[in-house]
Design an enzyme around this catalytic site. Structure first.
Site, PDB file in Angstrom:
ATOM      1  N   SER A 136      46.807  37.470 -13.879  1.00 56.18           N
ATOM      2  CA  SER A 136      46.388  36.156 -13.411  1.00 56.18           C
ATOM      3  C   SER A 136      44.939  35.936 -13.788  1.00 56.18           C
ATOM      4  O   SER A 136      44.156  36.891 -13.914  1.00 56.18           O
ATOM      5  CB  SER A 136      46.531  36.058 -11.884  1.00 56.18           C
ATOM      6  OG  SER A 136      45.937  34.870 -11.376  1.00 56.18           O
ATOM      7  N   TYR A 149      46.547  39.152  -3.187  1.00 51.51           N
ATOM      8  CA  TYR A 149      47.073  38.791  -4.505  1.00 51.51           C
ATOM      9  C   TYR A 149      46.010  38.990  -5.577  1.00 51.51           C
ATOM     10  O   TYR A 149      46.256  39.628  -6.615  1.00 51.51           O
ATOM     11  CB  TYR A 149      47.539  37.331  -4.495  1.00 51.51           C
ATOM     12  CG  TYR A 149      48.021  36.825  -5.832  1.00 51.51           C
ATOM     13  CD1 TYR A 149      49.331  37.029  -6.240  1.00 51.51           C
ATOM     14  CD2 TYR A 149      47.163  36.151  -6.697  1.00 51.51           C
ATOM     15  CE1 TYR A 149      49.789  36.565  -7.471  1.00 51.51           C
ATOM     16  CE2 TYR A 149      47.599  35.694  -7.930  1.00 51.51           C
ATOM     17  CZ  TYR A 149      48.909  35.903  -8.309  1.00 51.51           C
ATOM     18  OH  TYR A 149      49.337  35.448  -9.535  1.00 51.51           O
TER      19      TYR A 149
END
Length: 256
Positions: A136, A149
């Protein structure tokens, strides 16, 4: 990577980025097996896209990874690629404790690491093989609203670098896809319809274009993720971090 003629396992392949990448690789002439926890979702993906295959797999469960990998290697001895797209992203308040920590770490970090440990010996016996991990942009500039996350994505980026280095003189290529904010249901229906997020089709097309035109690229970076990916190179990283998180927090608050 070789973009055609592979047998590829895609975790998190029932929806979102995983499913759309699975479809794209299938269209290029690969055998593709999608994996996920929800069989009904996988069956729908296969029904909508003739040629896809599926296997039920919970990447947060070490025993399930062991069991399914044994079956996969028995039923698909030509397996030479894995695309780790399974992921959990949930908002957390660290004032009350990281309540999603265990599930997030098990899925986003331990899952790919455990699966790779079982697949690498098999991949080394193939003419060529590929490991692709979806990290990400938040691996490089964390979103404070999703601390677990962001931390797991930073960790999987670090792991991918080490894996790539250790396999550099082998037949296995290691790639990392770092998405920006994309219109998927990773954080629910709001994200899937957020006009500020990158349209999923646009993201997939750009990613596949990079794979086809720059097959040796270690990191697959669409243009919209580059401000996050290279934020640490700027002169005011701390200011960028604060502004980014202030904007995201304000947007979340405005939604109620």
């Amino acid at each position: 990577m070789h973009t055609t003629g592979n047998t590829l396992l895609v975790t998190g392949g029932g929806s979102g980025i995983g499913l759309e990448l699975a479809k794209a690789f299938l269209a290029l002439g690969n055998e593709v097996i999608i994996a996920g926890r929800r069989e009904a979702v996988l069956q729908q993906g296969v029904a909508d896209t003739p040629g896809l295959k599926y296997v039920v797999l919970d990447v947060s469960d070490a025993q399930d990874i062991q069991r399914v990998t044994q079956t996969l290697l028995r039923d698909h001895p030509a397996l030479n690629g894995v695309l780790h797209a399974a992921g959990i992203m949930r908002g957390e308040s660290l004032k009350v404790g990281a309540t999603e920590l265990e599930d997030t770490v098990a899925t986003n970090l331990m899952g790919p690491m455990r699966l790779d440990s079982l697949l690498v010996p098999h991949f080394l016996q193939q003419p060529n093989a590929t490991i692709i991990t979806v990290s990400s942009g938040l691996a490089f500039l964390p979103l404070a609203l999703t601390p677990s996350y962001s931390a797991t994505k930073a960790a999987i980026h670090s792991y991918s670098q080490s894996l790539r280095y250790q396999l550099k003189d082998t037949n296995i290529r290691v790639h990392e896809i770092a998405p920006p904010y994309v219109q998927t249901e990773l954080m629910g229906e709001r994200q899937a319809n957020d006009p500020h997020a990158m349209p999923l089709r646009e993201f997939i097309d750009e990613v596949m274009g990079i794979f086809q035109h720059a097959p040796e690229a270690d990191e697959i970076l669409v243009e919209r993720v580059k401000p996050l990916r290279f934020a640490e190179r700027g002169e005011d990283y701390a200011g960028f971090f604060t502004r980014f998180n202030d904007q995201m927090a304000a947007a979340r608050e405005s939604e109620g």
